[in-house]
Write an enzyme that holds these catalytic residues in place. Structure first.
Site, PDB file in Angstrom:
ATOM      1  N   ASP A  88      38.409 -35.935 -19.476  1.00  0.00           N
ATOM      2  CA  ASP A  88      39.797 -35.591 -19.188  1.00  0.00           C
ATOM      3  C   ASP A  88      40.372 -34.860 -20.398  1.00  0.00           C
ATOM      4  O   ASP A  88      40.112 -35.257 -21.533  1.00  0.00           O
ATOM      5  CB  ASP A  88      40.641 -36.833 -18.883  1.00  0.00           C
ATOM      6  CG  ASP A  88      42.002 -36.439 -18.353  1.00  0.00           C
ATOM      7  OD1 ASP A  88      42.083 -36.055 -17.171  1.00  0.00           O
ATOM      8  OD2 ASP A  88      42.982 -36.446 -19.131  1.00  0.00           O
TER       9      ASP A  88
HETATM   10  C1  LIG Z   1      43.167 -26.195 -21.965  1.00  0.00           C
HETATM   11  C2  LIG Z   1      42.215 -25.756 -20.901  1.00  0.00           C
HETATM   12  C3  LIG Z   1      42.037 -26.533 -19.766  1.00  0.00           C
HETATM   13  N1  LIG Z   1      41.145 -26.091 -18.795  1.00  0.00           N
HETATM   14  C4  LIG Z   1      40.911 -26.877 -17.570  1.00  0.00           C
HETATM   15  C5  LIG Z   1      39.695 -27.813 -17.680  1.00  0.00           C
HETATM   16  C6  LIG Z   1      39.982 -28.817 -16.601  1.00  0.00           C
HETATM   17  O1  LIG Z   1      39.466 -28.347 -15.368  1.00  0.00           O
HETATM   18  C7  LIG Z   1      41.501 -28.860 -16.575  1.00  0.00           C
HETATM   19  C8  LIG Z   1      41.972 -30.124 -17.273  1.00  0.00           C
HETATM   20  O2  LIG Z   1      42.411 -30.994 -16.309  1.00  0.00           O
HETATM   21  P1  LIG Z   1      41.652 -32.392 -16.068  1.00  0.00           P
HETATM   22  O3  LIG Z   1      42.602 -33.261 -15.331  1.00  0.00           O
HETATM   23  O4  LIG Z   1      41.053 -32.880 -17.335  1.00  0.00           O
HETATM   24  O5  LIG Z   1      40.420 -32.027 -15.149  1.00  0.00           O
HETATM   25  P2  LIG Z   1      40.418 -31.500 -13.632  1.00  0.00           P
HETATM   26  O6  LIG Z   1      41.443 -32.222 -12.818  1.00  0.00           O
HETATM   27  O7  LIG Z   1      40.451 -30.015 -13.622  1.00  0.00           O
HETATM   28  O8  LIG Z   1      38.965 -31.894 -13.148  1.00  0.00           O
HETATM   29  P3  LIG Z   1      38.345 -33.384 -13.008  1.00  0.00           P
HETATM   30  O9  LIG Z   1      39.441 -34.348 -13.271  1.00  0.00           O
HETATM   31  O10 LIG Z   1      37.854 -33.415 -11.586  1.00  0.00           O
HETATM   32  O11 LIG Z   1      37.238 -33.416 -14.016  1.00  0.00           O
HETATM   33  O12 LIG Z   1      42.004 -27.753 -17.309  1.00  0.00           O
HETATM   34  C9  LIG Z   1      40.459 -24.894 -18.907  1.00  0.00           C
HETATM   35  O13 LIG Z   1      39.666 -24.523 -18.006  1.00  0.00           O
HETATM   36  N2  LIG Z   1      40.633 -24.134 -20.029  1.00  0.00           N
HETATM   37  C10 LIG Z   1      41.489 -24.507 -21.027  1.00  0.00           C
HETATM   38  O14 LIG Z   1      41.634 -23.768 -22.027  1.00  0.00           O
END
Ligand SMILES: Cc1cn([C@H]2C[C@H](O)[C@@H](COP(=O)(O)OP(=O)(O)OP(=O)(O)O)O2)c(=O)[nH]c1=O
EC number: 3.6.1.9
Length: 216
Positions: A88
């Site tokens: 997360d």
């Molecule tokens: C800061 C940042 C976040 N992110 C994305 C990664 C994650 O997919 C999301 C963070 O939210 P999370 O809630 O951590 O993850 P998610 O809901 O997308 O997926 P899951 O819970 O099913 O694992 O933001 C990027 O792709 N690039 C970035 O620079």
């Protein structure tokens, strides 16, 4: 180095479940030659608790996702002995935890706070072993954005690249052009600190390196 028979027989490897719906997390693992055997996304309530710190929020949510996936995997004949990996990512400016942007107004609010400032990105990784031991790693990356011009601000919001991203940006996308300084793990910002995740898996007996040739 594993012998060729072991390497050529991927089924000899223990199973790995990625408890994520994030294509970025799957892509990062695959880039590292690690191919999960199953994806078990876990839908958990991501609302921070009252006065919860960003670090505690990331740890709590990563663990919740892993626990949800573990319950599903343990009753499946093909995944009952699997490793379960989750993560997360939380973006924080000062003490202010930024939302995962779903609406353009949320993304605009995030960008206004991030523009011209330093912020921190925390990703917590949770690994549950086949014997149900729980291992966690929290990784921090410090990022500084340039001050965005009105044009950059408006073009970024119009791009939609912020949708579904913690803190309303994706460093691997257009927002990469806003980053004037980064201290720590880049992959940690994208969503999975690869060094720490690989070390965690290796340390708990998942053969990260011997799977590289399977992925070739
Ligand atoms: C800061 C940042 C976040 N992110 C994305 C990664 C994650 O997919 C999301 C963070 O939210 P999370 O809630 O951590 O993850 P998610 O809901 O997308 O997926 P899951 O819970 O099913 O694992 O933001 C990027 O792709 N690039 C970035 O620079």
């Amino acid at each position: 180095m594993a012998s060729s028979s072991e390497v050529s027989n991927p089924s000899g490897r223990p199973k790995l479940v990625l408890a994520s719906a994030s294509p970025r997390r799957l892509g990062l693992l695959q880039q590292a030659g690690i191919e999960p055997d199953a994806l078990l996304p876990a839908d958990v309530d991501e609302t921070p608790l009252k006065n919860e710190s960003a670090k505690d929020l990331a740890k709590r949510l990563a663990r919740s996702k892993a626990e949800v996936a573990r319950k599903v995997a343990r009753v499946r004949e093909d995944l009952k002995d699997a490793y379960i990996l989750s993560a997360d990512t939380v973006v924080v400016v000062g003490k202010r935890i930024l939302p995962k942007a779903e609406l353009v107004d949320e993304a605009a609010g995030c960008l206004r706070l991030l523009s011209g400032r330093a912020h921190r990105v925390y990703t917590s990784v949770c690994l549950i072993t086949p014997k149900d031991s729980v291992r966690e790693r929290l990784v921090e990356t410090r990022v500084r954005f340039k001050r965005l011009s009105r044009d950059e601000f408006e073009r970024y919001l119009a791009s939609g690249d912020w949708r579904g991203k913690a803190g309303g940006y994706a460093i691997q996308g257009l927002a990469g052009t806003f980053v004037v300084k980064l201290v720590g793990s880049y992959s940690n910002v994208v969503g999975l600190p690869l060094y720490e995740a690989a070390a965690l898996l290796d340390g708990e007996g998942y053969p990260v390196r011997s799977s590289w040739l399977d992925a070739a």
